[in-house]
Structure formats: structure tokens, C-alpha cells
Design an enzyme around this catalytic site. Structure first.
Site, short mmCIF file in Angstrom:
data_model
loop_
_atom_site.label_atom_id
_atom_site.label_comp_id
_atom_site.label_asym_id
_atom_site.label_seq_id
_atom_site.Cartn_x
_atom_site.Cartn_y
_atom_site.Cartn_z
N LYS A 157 0.85 -1.18 0.00
CA LYS A 157 0.00 0.00 0.00
C LYS A 157 0.90 1.24 0.00
O LYS A 157 1.81 1.35 0.83
CB LYS A 157 -0.86 -0.04 1.27
CG LYS A 157 -2.14 0.74 1.19
CD LYS A 157 -2.99 0.38 2.42
CE LYS A 157 -4.25 1.16 2.50
NZ LYS A 157 -4.93 0.94 3.78
C1 E4P Z 1 -8.15 2.15 4.07
O1 E4P Z 1 -7.48 1.27 3.61
C2 E4P Z 1 -7.98 2.75 5.37
O2 E4P Z 1 -7.34 1.82 6.20
C3 E4P Z 1 -9.26 3.07 6.07
O3 E4P Z 1 -10.40 2.65 5.35
C4 E4P Z 1 -9.33 4.45 6.63
O4 E4P Z 1 -10.57 4.61 7.26
P1 E4P Z 1 -10.85 5.74 8.37
O5 E4P Z 1 -11.19 6.99 7.66
O6 E4P Z 1 -12.03 5.20 9.12
O7 E4P Z 1 -9.61 5.84 9.21
#
Ligand code: E4P
Length: 213
Positions: free
Chosen positions: A79
Site C-alpha cells: 500500500k
Molecule cells: C483504508 O485502507 C484505510 O485503512 C481506512 O479505510 C481508513 O478509514 P478511516 O477513515 O475510518 O480511518
């Protein structure tokens, strides 16, 4: 599932409905574990892709971190953040057939760049856009339409999900993947009429005095 909590992941994998896991540096911090240990353990719990995020901000260091993360297991997806260095890293990794998830996407223009960089997944954050008064789901609609127009292979992975409605609407729009917090995943099972109906069926069944087994 959007989680780095081993116990939560273990519990929900028992449903046999989990295709993969996404993590991010905040979720790893919340887990209290070492990133390499946590990712390795999660990779052993699910067959599908497990997104592990680099924490470096320059291309060269991102590549070194990616190499280390890729050595942990075969189902690691790297990622990277949607920055210029992140997309350079994405391009280089995808040329070598590494699965890449480009994260922190908040606009359609960013999603176009990620597709051009060969991303396997683009992660638009719907909840965080809703939080600032914009429509996260409108962004999903735009990205799906653009990717379809040009036959981009990048899969739209809806992130920052805040509730069941985000999941349903993403599916209606035609997003490829959703990453769901455990609370929302559990809520997807529930409907009051299911509970009420089951209660009535069981009570009527008991009155018959029959048993299937
Ligand atoms: C995506 O891969 C992120 O880990 C995640 O969905 C972020 O979500 P949040 O806005 O609830 O922190």
C-alpha cells in the site's frame, strides 16, 4: 476487513466471508504490535490480499520497505500513499507484477494517475470526504465511470466506510471491493424482521413437537 486487530480478524474469518484485509499505519499502531509480526500473522489468517502500507515518503525508501514487507508472505499487497513518490513506487512494483493498493485518494484526478501508474487497487476514502461535507459516494461513482470509459484494470476499493449504507451504495455503483470496519461488517448481518421471523418460526416449530434429526 479494515483492521489490524488479530483477535477481531480471527473471529470474523470464522464466517468464511472475508476475502482480504487492509491495514494502515494508524491501525497497526492501535494493534500495539510490531508491523512485521502483525502483517505476517494476518497473512496466515486469510488467503486473499493483505494490504501493508509503507511508511517512508521517498521512492527509494518506499521500495526498500516494500521489499521487506513482500518477504513476509505471498499474499502481501503493498500500500502506497497517493503522492508523486507513491505513484513512482506503484509503477515500479506493478511492472514487476507486485500487487499495489494506492491509498488516501480523495479525487477523480488522483484516481486517474493511480490507474496510469498500474495500481491493482485504488482506495478512495468515502467517510473522510463525508466528514468534510463532500459526498464520498459521488467520488466512487466518478471513478467507476472513468475507469469503465478507458477499460482501466485498477479495482476500486472503497475505504473509510462508516456504515452499512456505504457498503450497499458502493455495490450499487459497481465498486469492485469494499474494506469494512468490523463493527459495520457485523451490522450487515442484522435485520429486526429476521430476528422476529426466526422467533416465530422456532415457536411454531416447537408446538409441532417434531425434530428433523
Ligand atoms: C483504508 O485502507 C484505510 O485503512 C481506512 O479505510 C481508513 O478509514 P478511516 O477513515 O475510518 O480511518
Amino acid at each position: 476487513l479494515d483492521s489490524a486487530d488479530i483477535n477481531e480478524i480471527k473471529e470474523l474469518c470464522k464466517t468464511n466471508l472475508i476475502d482480504g484485509i487492509t491495514t494502515n499505519p494508524s491501525l497497526i499502531a492501535k494493534s500495539g504490535g510490531n508491523i512485521l509480526d502483525v502483517i505476517k500473522e494476518i497473512c496466515g489468517l486469510v488467503r486473499g490480499p493483505v494490504s501493508a502500507e509503507v511508511t517512508a515518503t521517498d521512492h527509494k525508501a518506499m521500495m526498500m520497505e516494500a521489499e521487506k514487507l513482500l518477504n513476509l508472505a505471498e499474499n502481501v499487497t503493498i500500500k502506497v500513499p497517493l503522492t508523486s513518490d507513491g505513484l513512482l513506487t506503484c509503477k515500479e512494483l506493478s511492472k514487476n507484477n507486485v500487487s499495489v493498493n494506492v491509498t488516501l485518494c480523495f479525487s477523480a484526478s488522483q484516481a486517474i494517475l493511480a490507474a496510469k501508474a498500474g495500481a491493482t487497487f485504488i482506495s478512495p476514502f468515502v467517510g473522510r470526504l463525508d466528514d468534510i461535507g463532500q459526498s464520498g459516494l459521488d467520488l466512487i461513482y466518478d471513478i467507476v465511470e472513468i475507469y469503465n470509459n478507458y477499460n482501466y484494470k485498477t479495482q476500486v476499493l472503497v475505504a473509510s466506510i462508516r456504515g452499512v449504507n456505504h457498503v450497499i451504495e458502493s455495490a450499487k455503483i459497481g465498486a469492485d471491493v469494499v474494506t469494512i470496519p468490523t463493527k459495520t461488517f457485523k451490522e450487515m448481518f442484522n435485520h429486526p424482521l429476521t430476528d422476529k421471523g426466526l422467533k416465530a418460526f422456532l415457536s411454531d416449530w416447537q408446538d409441532t413437537g417434531q425434530s428433523i434429526l
